[in-house]
Scaffold this motif. Structure first.
Motif, PDB file in Angstrom:
ATOM      1  N   ALA A 226       0.779  -1.308  -0.019  1.00 60.77           N
ATOM      2  CA  ALA A 226      -0.150  -0.030  -0.110  1.00 60.77           C
ATOM      3  C   ALA A 226       0.797   1.283   0.099  1.00 60.77           C
ATOM      4  CB  ALA A 226      -1.108  -0.110   1.355  1.00 60.77           C
ATOM      5  N   MET A 227       2.184   1.202   0.411  1.00 59.79           N
ATOM      6  CA  MET A 227       2.981   2.343   0.391  1.00 59.79           C
ATOM      7  C   MET A 227       3.510   2.549  -0.956  1.00 59.79           C
ATOM      8  SD  MET A 227       3.293   3.439   3.500  1.00 59.79           S
ATOM      9  CE  MET A 227       4.765   4.444   3.515  1.00 59.79           C
ATOM     10  N   ALA A 228       3.283   1.825  -1.651  1.00 65.25           N
ATOM     11  CA  ALA A 228       4.432   1.864  -3.170  1.00 65.25           C
ATOM     12  C   ALA A 228       3.494   2.459  -4.056  1.00 65.25           C
ATOM     13  CB  ALA A 228       4.440   0.441  -3.742  1.00 65.25           C
ATOM     14  N   ASP A 229       4.232   3.202  -5.075  1.00 69.72           N
ATOM     15  CA  ASP A 229       3.733   4.180  -6.030  1.00 69.72           C
ATOM     16  C   ASP A 229       3.027   3.333  -7.064  1.00 69.72           C
ATOM     17  OD1 ASP A 229       4.404   6.776  -4.776  1.00 69.72           O
ATOM     18  OD2 ASP A 229       6.435   6.513  -5.386  1.00 69.72           O
ATOM     19  N   HIS A 230       3.959   2.140  -7.444  1.00 65.62           N
ATOM     20  CA  HIS A 230       3.166   1.306  -8.431  1.00 65.62           C
ATOM     21  C   HIS A 230       3.577  -0.228  -7.860  1.00 65.62           C
ATOM     22  CE1 HIS A 230       3.743   4.663 -11.162  1.00 65.62           C
ATOM     23  NE2 HIS A 230       4.965   4.895 -10.856  1.00 65.62           N
ATOM     24  N   ARG A 231       2.726  -1.146  -8.370  1.00 62.33           N
ATOM     25  CA  ARG A 231       2.774  -2.678  -8.074  1.00 62.33           C
ATOM     26  C   ARG A 231       3.151  -3.139  -9.530  1.00 62.33           C
ATOM     27  NH1 ARG A 231      -2.167  -3.911  -3.950  1.00 62.33           N
ATOM     28  NH2 ARG A 231      -2.061  -2.044  -2.706  1.00 62.33           N
ATOM     29  N   VAL A 232       4.281  -3.730  -9.798  1.00 56.79           N
ATOM     30  CA  VAL A 232       4.422  -4.292 -10.934  1.00 56.79           C
ATOM     31  C   VAL A 232       4.832  -5.775 -10.948  1.00 56.79           C
ATOM     32  CG1 VAL A 232       5.303  -2.162 -11.640  1.00 56.79           C
ATOM     33  CG2 VAL A 232       6.767  -3.583 -10.672  1.00 56.79           C
ATOM     34  N   ALA A 233       4.837  -6.555 -12.106  1.00 57.99           N
ATOM     35  CA  ALA A 233       4.996  -8.033 -12.140  1.00 57.99           C
ATOM     36  C   ALA A 233       5.906  -8.210 -13.051  1.00 57.99           C
ATOM     37  CB  ALA A 233       3.786  -8.708 -12.338  1.00 57.99           C
ATOM     38  N   ILE A 234       6.751  -9.065 -13.127  1.00 61.25           N
ATOM     39  CA  ILE A 234       7.514  -9.701 -13.963  1.00 61.25           C
ATOM     40  C   ILE A 234       6.812 -10.883 -14.991  1.00 61.25           C
ATOM     41  CG2 ILE A 234       9.737 -11.089 -14.772  1.00 61.25           C
ATOM     42  CD1 ILE A 234      10.713  -9.827 -12.011  1.00 61.25           C
ATOM     43  N   PRO A 235       6.665 -10.590 -16.135  1.00 62.63           N
ATOM     44  CA  PRO A 235       5.723 -11.719 -16.889  1.00 62.63           C
ATOM     45  C   PRO A 235       6.707 -12.975 -17.063  1.00 62.63           C
ATOM     46  CG  PRO A 235       6.924  -9.848 -18.165  1.00 62.63           C
ATOM     47  CD  PRO A 235       7.109  -9.571 -17.036  1.00 62.63           C
ATOM     48  N   MET A 236       5.801 -14.024 -16.936  1.00 63.97           N
ATOM     49  CA  MET A 236       6.756 -15.285 -16.785  1.00 63.97           C
ATOM     50  C   MET A 236       5.680 -16.281 -17.647  1.00 63.97           C
ATOM     51  SD  MET A 236       7.923 -15.694 -12.930  1.00 63.97           S
ATOM     52  CE  MET A 236       6.776 -14.504 -12.349  1.00 63.97           C
ATOM     53  N   ALA A 237       6.337 -17.479 -18.013  1.00 61.24           N
ATOM     54  CA  ALA A 237       5.537 -18.355 -18.836  1.00 61.24           C
ATOM     55  C   ALA A 237       4.608 -18.979 -17.924  1.00 61.24           C
ATOM     56  CB  ALA A 237       6.527 -19.439 -19.308  1.00 61.24           C
ATOM     57  N   PRO A 238       3.432 -19.517 -18.682  1.00 64.01           N
ATOM     58  CA  PRO A 238       2.454 -20.315 -17.845  1.00 64.01           C
ATOM     59  C   PRO A 238       2.971 -21.481 -17.199  1.00 64.01           C
ATOM     60  CG  PRO A 238       1.646 -19.968 -20.155  1.00 64.01           C
ATOM     61  CD  PRO A 238       3.213 -19.445 -20.076  1.00 64.01           C
ATOM     62  N   GLY A 239       2.418 -21.568 -15.625  1.00 62.38           N
ATOM     63  CA  GLY A 239       2.616 -22.494 -14.991  1.00 62.38           C
ATOM     64  C   GLY A 239       3.747 -22.161 -14.022  1.00 62.38           C
ATOM     65  N   VAL A 240       4.468 -20.829 -14.117  1.00 59.00           N
ATOM     66  CA  VAL A 240       5.436 -20.379 -13.056  1.00 59.00           C
ATOM     67  C   VAL A 240       5.167 -19.310 -12.571  1.00 59.00           C
ATOM     68  CG1 VAL A 240       7.858 -19.524 -13.078  1.00 59.00           C
ATOM     69  CG2 VAL A 240       7.398 -21.281 -14.945  1.00 59.00           C
ATOM     70  N   ASP A 241       4.769 -19.417 -11.250  1.00 56.34           N
ATOM     71  CA  ASP A 241       4.275 -18.159 -10.511  1.00 56.34           C
ATOM     72  C   ASP A 241       5.200 -17.165 -10.070  1.00 56.34           C
ATOM     73  OD1 ASP A 241       5.092 -19.695  -8.618  1.00 56.34           O
ATOM     74  OD2 ASP A 241       3.251 -19.990  -7.497  1.00 56.34           O
ATOM     75  N   SER A 242       6.553 -17.535  -9.891  1.00 53.82           N
ATOM     76  CA  SER A 242       7.339 -16.515  -9.231  1.00 53.82           C
ATOM     77  C   SER A 242       8.886 -16.768  -9.326  1.00 53.82           C
ATOM     78  CB  SER A 242       7.065 -16.442  -7.788  1.00 53.82           C
ATOM     79  OG  SER A 242       7.357 -17.721  -7.101  1.00 53.82           O
ATOM     80  N   LEU A 243       9.721 -15.958  -9.167  1.00 54.26           N
ATOM     81  CA  LEU A 243      11.220 -16.205  -9.280  1.00 54.26           C
ATOM     82  C   LEU A 243      11.930 -16.122  -7.759  1.00 54.26           C
ATOM     83  CD1 LEU A 243      11.937 -13.775 -12.300  1.00 54.26           C
ATOM     84  CD2 LEU A 243      11.993 -16.409 -12.297  1.00 54.26           C
ATOM     85  N   ASN A 244      13.469 -16.805  -7.622  1.00 51.76           N
ATOM     86  CA  ASN A 244      13.682 -16.288  -6.651  1.00 51.76           C
ATOM     87  C   ASN A 244      13.885 -15.007  -6.456  1.00 51.76           C
ATOM     88  OD1 ASN A 244      16.765 -15.705  -5.839  1.00 51.76           O
ATOM     89  ND2 ASN A 244      16.164 -17.481  -4.533  1.00 51.76           N
ATOM     90  N   VAL A 245      13.975 -14.535  -5.267  1.00 55.56           N
ATOM     91  CA  VAL A 245      13.935 -13.009  -5.083  1.00 55.56           C
ATOM     92  C   VAL A 245      15.155 -12.069  -5.440  1.00 55.56           C
ATOM     93  CG1 VAL A 245      14.917 -13.126  -2.496  1.00 55.56           C
ATOM     94  CG2 VAL A 245      13.665 -11.255  -3.218  1.00 55.56           C
ATOM     95  N   ALA A 246      16.116 -12.906  -5.485  1.00 54.90           N
ATOM     96  CA  ALA A 246      17.696 -12.202  -5.905  1.00 54.90           C
ATOM     97  C   ALA A 246      17.439 -12.287  -7.513  1.00 54.90           C
ATOM     98  CB  ALA A 246      18.679 -13.135  -5.491  1.00 54.90           C
ATOM     99  N   THR A 247      16.853 -13.350  -8.067  1.00 54.95           N
ATOM    100  CA  THR A 247      16.843 -13.438  -9.611  1.00 54.95           C
ATOM    101  C   THR A 247      15.679 -12.206 -10.054  1.00 54.95           C
ATOM    102  OG1 THR A 247      17.230 -15.971  -9.621  1.00 54.95           O
ATOM    103  CG2 THR A 247      16.117 -14.838 -11.546  1.00 54.95           C
ATOM    104  N   ALA A 248      14.453 -12.209  -9.234  1.00 58.07           N
ATOM    105  CA  ALA A 248      13.713 -11.155  -9.671  1.00 58.07           C
ATOM    106  C   ALA A 248      14.242  -9.964  -9.574  1.00 58.07           C
ATOM    107  CB  ALA A 248      12.482 -11.408  -8.770  1.00 58.07           C
ATOM    108  N   ALA A 249      15.037  -9.696  -8.234  1.00 56.64           N
ATOM    109  CA  ALA A 249      15.611  -8.207  -8.303  1.00 56.64           C
ATOM    110  C   ALA A 249      16.266  -7.917  -9.555  1.00 56.64           C
ATOM    111  CB  ALA A 249      16.478  -8.376  -6.968  1.00 56.64           C
ATOM    112  N   ALA A 250      17.316  -8.968  -9.935  1.00 59.61           N
ATOM    113  CA  ALA A 250      18.173  -8.762 -11.029  1.00 59.61           C
ATOM    114  C   ALA A 250      17.444  -8.470 -12.348  1.00 59.61           C
ATOM    115  CB  ALA A 250      18.886 -10.056 -11.112  1.00 59.61           C
ATOM    116  N   VAL A 251      16.231  -8.826 -12.595  1.00 57.41           N
ATOM    117  CA  VAL A 251      15.534  -8.387 -13.748  1.00 57.41           C
ATOM    118  C   VAL A 251      15.080  -7.166 -13.580  1.00 57.41           C
ATOM    119  CG1 VAL A 251      13.510  -9.211 -14.987  1.00 57.41           C
ATOM    120  CG2 VAL A 251      14.773 -11.104 -14.080  1.00 57.41           C
ATOM    121  N   ALA A 252      14.555  -6.890 -12.427  1.00 57.17           N
ATOM    122  CA  ALA A 252      14.137  -5.559 -12.228  1.00 57.17           C
ATOM    123  C   ALA A 252      15.083  -4.704 -12.250  1.00 57.17           C
ATOM    124  CB  ALA A 252      13.317  -5.212 -10.855  1.00 57.17           C
ATOM    125  N   PHE A 253      16.175  -4.703 -11.758  1.00 57.43           N
ATOM    126  CA  PHE A 253      17.305  -3.745 -11.761  1.00 57.43           C
ATOM    127  C   PHE A 253      17.739  -3.455 -13.327  1.00 57.43           C
ATOM    128  CE2 PHE A 253      18.859  -5.360  -7.306  1.00 57.43           C
ATOM    129  CZ  PHE A 253      17.759  -4.552  -6.751  1.00 57.43           C
TER     130      PHE A 253
END
Length: 260
Positions: A229-256
């Motif tokens: 609720a404190m964030a200006d934007h809530r964003v998701a990394i698009p992924m292939a069907p059947g994959v719901d999330s990434l390791n947090v360090a990997t997700a960070a790398a994609v975002a960075f």
């Protein structure tokens, strides 16, 4: 450099390096930062962390000689068997260094000079924390902010996995109450982007602002609703069907990578 050959694993001068397997959770050892391996020790030697001592096999000490010679610190030399006996496990990297903690940076001064920031909530896995700092260094993140529940980035395993980059990226724990303390980011002109698989906005659609802060939650639970609720934007990394999330360090790398 004070070169000292040692032949007794019980030598009191080696106390900083003794029985390191559980040093991450022993209160009496939390004031000591341990670096392992030539590359990590080299980064420690050039960091703001005051070096206490270095301990290694002759070949690794020789590789570090250009960095050690200007320093007035004890450098203990031993064979690999004694090194492992002291440390408590097989030291494949052949050299370790111990340092004192540096004074934490001033929060306002840190944010005043930063453009890209990572903010971590409840990350308590040492290896994820280390990997995240390594990714932050790779993509030009200027600072890392932690909530009070995060693990200590200076634990031995975090330092090792970060390849020593945790020693060069400034970080600070935000004061309570959390997450209200995130308001300091808006004060300094940052736009905050919360990574969450539940978001409808594709990260790729975000035009990187001049000053951004990426909010990242722990493995499993992710960011709390209060933090989202404190964030200006809530964003998701698009992924292939059947994959719901990434390791947090990997997700960070994609975002960075996208934002930088």
């Amino acid at each position: 450099m004070q070169l000292i050959e040692v032949s007794d694993a019980a030598d009191d001068r080696l106390a900083d390096f003794r029985d390191l397997m559980d040093s991450d959770v022993r209160p009496d050892r939390r004031g000591v930062v341990i670096a392992e391996g030539v590359n990590v020790v080299e980064r420690l030697l050039s960091s703001p962390y005051p070096v206490r001592a270095v301990f290694g096999v002759p070949a690794r000490i020789e590789a570090l000689r250009p960095f050690l010679e200007p320093l007035d610190v004890p450098v203990f030399v031993a064979d690999k068997w004694l090194l492992s006996d002291v440390v408590g496990f097989r030291v494949t990297r052949g050299v370790l260094a111990a340092a004192e903690r540096a004074t934490p940076p001033d929060l306002d001064a840190l944010l005043g000079g930063a453009r890209h920031v990572a903010v971590l909530e409840a990350l308590n896995d040492f290896e994820n924390l280390g990997a995240l700092f390594r990714n932050a260094a790779a993509f030009g993140v200027d600072a890392v902010l932690l909530d009070p529940r995060c693990a200590d980035p200076l634990y031995r395993r975090s330092v090792r996995v970060s390849m020593g980059h945790v020693l060069r990226i400034p970080f600070v724990t935000l004061p309570g109450p959390w997450p209200a303390s995130l308001s300091v980011l808006a004060t300094h002109g940052f736009q905050t982007l919360a990574l969450t698989p539940a978001a409808e906005t594709d990260l790729r659609r975000i035009v990187p602002p001049e000053r951004w802060a990426v909010l990242l939650g722990a493995e499993g639970p992710g960011l709390t609703l209060e933090t989202l609720a404190m964030a200006d934007h809530r964003v998701a990394i698009p992924m292939a069907p059947g994959v719901d999330s990434l390791n947090v360090a990997t997700a960070a790398a994609v975002a960075f990578a996208h934002l930088s």
